[in-house]
Design an enzyme around this catalytic site. Structure first.
Site, PDB file in Angstrom:
ATOM      1  N   HIS A 159       0.835  -1.217   0.000  1.00  0.00           N
ATOM      2  CA  HIS A 159       0.000   0.000   0.000  1.00  0.00           C
ATOM      3  C   HIS A 159       0.867   1.263   0.000  1.00  0.00           C
ATOM      4  O   HIS A 159       0.451   2.303   0.513  1.00  0.00           O
ATOM      5  CB  HIS A 159      -0.945   0.025   1.215  1.00  0.00           C
ATOM      6  CG  HIS A 159      -1.721  -1.247   1.384  1.00  0.00           C
ATOM      7  ND1 HIS A 159      -2.964  -1.442   0.841  1.00  0.00           N
ATOM      8  CD2 HIS A 159      -1.405  -2.410   2.011  1.00  0.00           C
ATOM      9  CE1 HIS A 159      -3.398  -2.663   1.137  1.00  0.00           C
ATOM     10  NE2 HIS A 159      -2.457  -3.269   1.837  1.00  0.00           N
ATOM     11  N   SER A 280      15.794  21.330 -15.692  1.00  0.00           N
ATOM     12  CA  SER A 280      14.637  22.168 -15.957  1.00  0.00           C
ATOM     13  C   SER A 280      15.105  23.444 -16.639  1.00  0.00           C
ATOM     14  O   SER A 280      16.181  23.959 -16.328  1.00  0.00           O
ATOM     15  CB  SER A 280      13.945  22.499 -14.630  1.00  0.00           C
ATOM     16  OG  SER A 280      13.204  23.701 -14.746  1.00  0.00           O
ATOM     17  N   LYS A 286      16.729  21.474 -10.496  1.00  0.00           N
ATOM     18  CA  LYS A 286      16.038  20.228 -10.835  1.00  0.00           C
ATOM     19  C   LYS A 286      16.909  19.196 -11.546  1.00  0.00           C
ATOM     20  O   LYS A 286      17.737  19.524 -12.374  1.00  0.00           O
ATOM     21  CB  LYS A 286      14.823  20.511 -11.728  1.00  0.00           C
ATOM     22  CG  LYS A 286      13.681  21.238 -11.063  1.00  0.00           C
ATOM     23  CD  LYS A 286      13.070  20.496  -9.878  1.00  0.00           C
ATOM     24  CE  LYS A 286      12.287  19.275 -10.296  1.00  0.00           C
ATOM     25  NZ  LYS A 286      11.093  19.613 -11.057  1.00  0.00           N
ATOM     26  N   GLU A 293      10.036   8.577 -16.879  1.00  0.00           N
ATOM     27  CA  GLU A 293       8.652   9.036 -17.056  1.00  0.00           C
ATOM     28  C   GLU A 293       8.150   8.698 -18.459  1.00  0.00           C
ATOM     29  O   GLU A 293       7.001   8.299 -18.650  1.00  0.00           O
ATOM     30  CB  GLU A 293       8.562  10.542 -16.820  1.00  0.00           C
ATOM     31  CG  GLU A 293       8.869  10.932 -15.377  1.00  0.00           C
ATOM     32  CD  GLU A 293       9.105  12.428 -15.253  1.00  0.00           C
ATOM     33  OE1 GLU A 293       8.186  13.205 -15.539  1.00  0.00           O
ATOM     34  OE2 GLU A 293      10.236  12.816 -14.892  1.00  0.00           O
TER      35      GLU A 293
END
Ligand code: ARG
Length: 466
Positions: A159, A280, A286, A293
Site C-alpha cells: 500500500h 529544468s 532540478k 517518465e
C-alpha cells in the site's frame, strides 16, 4: 497491352482515385518487410521449379534478379520507394522491370494474403530476438545492481507504506523475475509465428504441386499451417507478440515508477546518474527522471496497440480482410517503443547509485513489528493474540514518538512476561531478514541463490545468442 500499374489492373476500366489509393496503400510502412519479401519470393521460385511450373533457367533468372534487387535495397534504402501499393507489388514490379515475362511468372499459385503472413512471420523471427536480447540486458543490469547491493537493507512496501525490511537485492530481483517471464512470452510468440503459410493460396490452397514441407524446411520453419482459410486470417502470432510487449511495458512502467519514487528527494534511496536525467529550463536545481517518465508513458501507447488490434480482429469474417493490414503499424510502433524503453531503462538501472546509509536508516523501527509478533509465536502465543499485544506496543510507542529499540527490558516485560532481556538482539533489520526461511524470501542466503540463478539464466541466454 493491359495497364500494369497495379497487380490487379486488368479487371478495371478506370484507374483508382489517387487519394483513396494512397489511403489503402501500405508501402509507406511495410517496406520494413523488404528482406523478408525477397527471401520468401526466392524460396517460392525454387518451389515452383520443383513443382515443374518454372524451368531451371527461369527460376535461376528470377532468383538472381531477386538477389540483385535485395542487394540494391540493402545498399540504398531510398531505392525501396515509389507509388506501389505495398512491398509485394514493389518487389514484383522491380522483378518484371528486369526480366519481363519471366518475372511475370513468379506469382503463379501465390497470393499476397499468404505472402504478407509469411513476410511477417519471417520478420518476427528475426526481430523478436532483439527484444529478447534487450530484456536480457535489462535483467543483467538489475542482477549487477543486486550483486553490488550485497546485504544492504531497505523497506519493502505494501500500500506504499513501509512494511518489512528486505534486501535491496531482493527488490531489484523482483523486477528481474517479471522480465524473465516476459522473455519467455516473446519466445512463445516466436514459436507461434513458426508455421509456414505458403501453399494456402488466397484462401482455398494452391493447385500447383508445391512441396510445402520442403518449402517450410527451406525457409527454416518447423511446421506448415494446417488450414488455408485460417492461414489467410490468422494473426495470433501478432496478438501474442503485442500481448508480450504490453506486459513487458506494464512491468517496465512499474520499475520506472519505483525508480522515480526511490530517486526522489522524499525517498532518496538511489541517486540518478547525470547521464540519464534532464534539467529544468526554469528551475536550476532540478534533476528530473525524464527517461523513466517517458517509459511509464509509453506503456499506455503499447497497451493501446494491443487493445486496438484485438478490436480490429474481433468479429472479422473468416479469410483475408484488409483490416488485417492494421497489424503492421501496431507491431512496428510497439517494437520500437519496447526496444527504446528497455534500453533506456537498462541505462538508468546500470548507473543508479545506492544510498545505503539512507535505505538502512529507514529499514528498521516499526517495520520490525511482525518480528516482535513472531517472537511471541515462537514462545507459544497464538498469532492473533501476539498481533494484538504488539499492536498495543506500537500504539504506545507511536504516541511517545519512540520505537522498539528504545524499550527497556522492564518495559518489554510489562507487555508480556515472555519477552526476555535480550530483545534488542532479535529485533533488528538484519535479524528480521535472517529469520525469513523460504527460498523466495528475502533471507540473505536465499537471495544469494536467487541472484546466482538469475546470473546463470543471463549467461545461458547469452551463450545461446539471445
Ligand atoms: N498490404 C496487405 C496487408 O498488409 C497485403 C495483403 C493484401 N491482400 C489483399 N488481398 N489486398 O495485409
Amino acid at each position: 497491352m493491359p495497364d500494369e500499374r497495379h497487380l490487379w489492373s486488368g479487371r478495371f476500366t478506370n484507374a483508382p482515385d489517387e487519394e483513396v489509393f494512397k489511403f489503402q496503400a501500405s508501402f509507406r510502412f511495410d517496406r520494413r518487410l523488404f528482406d523478408d519479401d525477397v527471401e520468401g519470393s526466392v524460396a517460392w521460385a525454387e518451389a515452383l521449379e520443383a513443382a515443374g511450373v518454372l524451368s531451371t533457367d527461369e527460376s535461376r533468372a528470377i532468383c538472381s534478379a531477386l538477389v540483385a534487387i535485395r542487394e540494391r535495397g540493402r545498399a540504398d534504402p531510398t531505392f525501396i520507394s515509389g507509388a506501389d501499393e505495398d512491398i509485394h507489388a514493389f518487389v514484383e514490379r522491380q522483378l518484371i522491370e528486369r526480366l519481363g515475362d519471366i518475372g511475370r511468372r513468379l506469382h503463379t499459385g501465390r497470393s499476397r494474403n499468404e505472402q504478407v503472413s509469411l513476410d511477417l512471420r519471417l520478420y518476427l523471427r528475426r526481430r523478436l530476438i532483439h527484444l529478447q536480447e534487450a530484456l536480457t540486458g535489462l535483467i543483467a543490469a538489475l542482477a549487477g545492481r543486486a550483486a553490488s547491493a550485497g546485504r544492504t537493507l531497505m523497506p519493502a512496501y505494501t500500500h506504499l507504506r513501509r512494511a518489512q525490511p528486505v534486501l535491496v537485492a531482493h527488490v531489484l530481483l523482483a523486477h528481474a523475475a517479471a522480465f524473465q517471464r516476459d522473455w519467455t512470452r516473446f519466445d512463445l510468440a516466436r514459436d507461434e509465428a513458426d508455421a509456414m503459410p505458403l501453399g494456402s493460396g488466397a484462401v482455398a490452397g494452391t493447385s500447383y504441386a508445391i512441396d510445402t514441407d520442403a518449402l517450410a524446411a527451406r525457409l527454416g520453419f518447423s511446421r506448415v499451417v494446417t488450414n488455408s482459410i485460417d492461414a489467410a486470417s490468422d494473426r495470433d502470432f501478432v496478438s501474442s507478440t503485442l500481448h508480450a510487449a504490453a506486459l513487458t511495458m506494464v512491468h517496465i512502467s512499474r520499475l520506472a515508477e519505483d525508480l522515480i519514487l526511490f530517486t526522489s528527494e522524499e525517498f532518496g534511496y538511489f541517486e540518478l546518474a547525470d547521464t540519464v536525467a534532464t534539467g529544468s529550463s526554469l528551475m536550476p536545481q532540478k534533476k528530473n527522471p525524464d527517461p523513466l517518465e517517458l517509459v511509464r508513458g509509453k506503456s499506455g501507447r503499447v497497451v493501446g496497440h494491443l487493445v486496438g488490434w484485438l478490436m480490429t480482429m474481433k468479429g472479422l469474417p473468416s479469410g483475408y480482410n484488409k483490416d488485417l493490414q492494421e497489424d503492421k503499424e501496431a507491431l512496428f510502433d510497439t517494437e520500437e517503443s519496447v526496444l527504446g524503453s528497455v534500453r533506456a531503462t537498462s541505462a538508468v538501472v546500470g548507473s543508479i547509485e545506492l544510498r545505503s546509509d539512507r535505505t538502512e536508516s529507514v529499514a528498521t523501527g516499526m517495520l520490525l513489528a511482525t518480528d516482535v509478533a513472531d517472537y511471541l509465536v515462537n514462545r507459544g502465543v497464538p498469532f492473533r493474540r501476539a498481533h494484538e499485544i504488539v499492536g498495543g506496543i506500537v500504539r504506545d510507542l507511536l504516541a511517545e514518538g519512540r520505537d522498539f529499540a528504545s524499550l527497556l527490558p522492564e518495559e518489554w516485560q510489562r507487555y508480556d512476561s515472555r519477552f526476555t532481556d535480550d530483545m534488542g538482539k532479535f529485533i533488528t533489520g538484519p535479524a528480521s531478514v535472517e529469520a525469513r526461511r523460504t527460498p523466495q524470501s528475502t533471507n540473505p542466503d536465499a537471495v544469494a541463490l536467487a541472484l546466482a540463478a538469475v546470473e546463470k539464466w543471463v549467461a545461458d541466454r547469452r551463450s545461446d545468442g539471445i
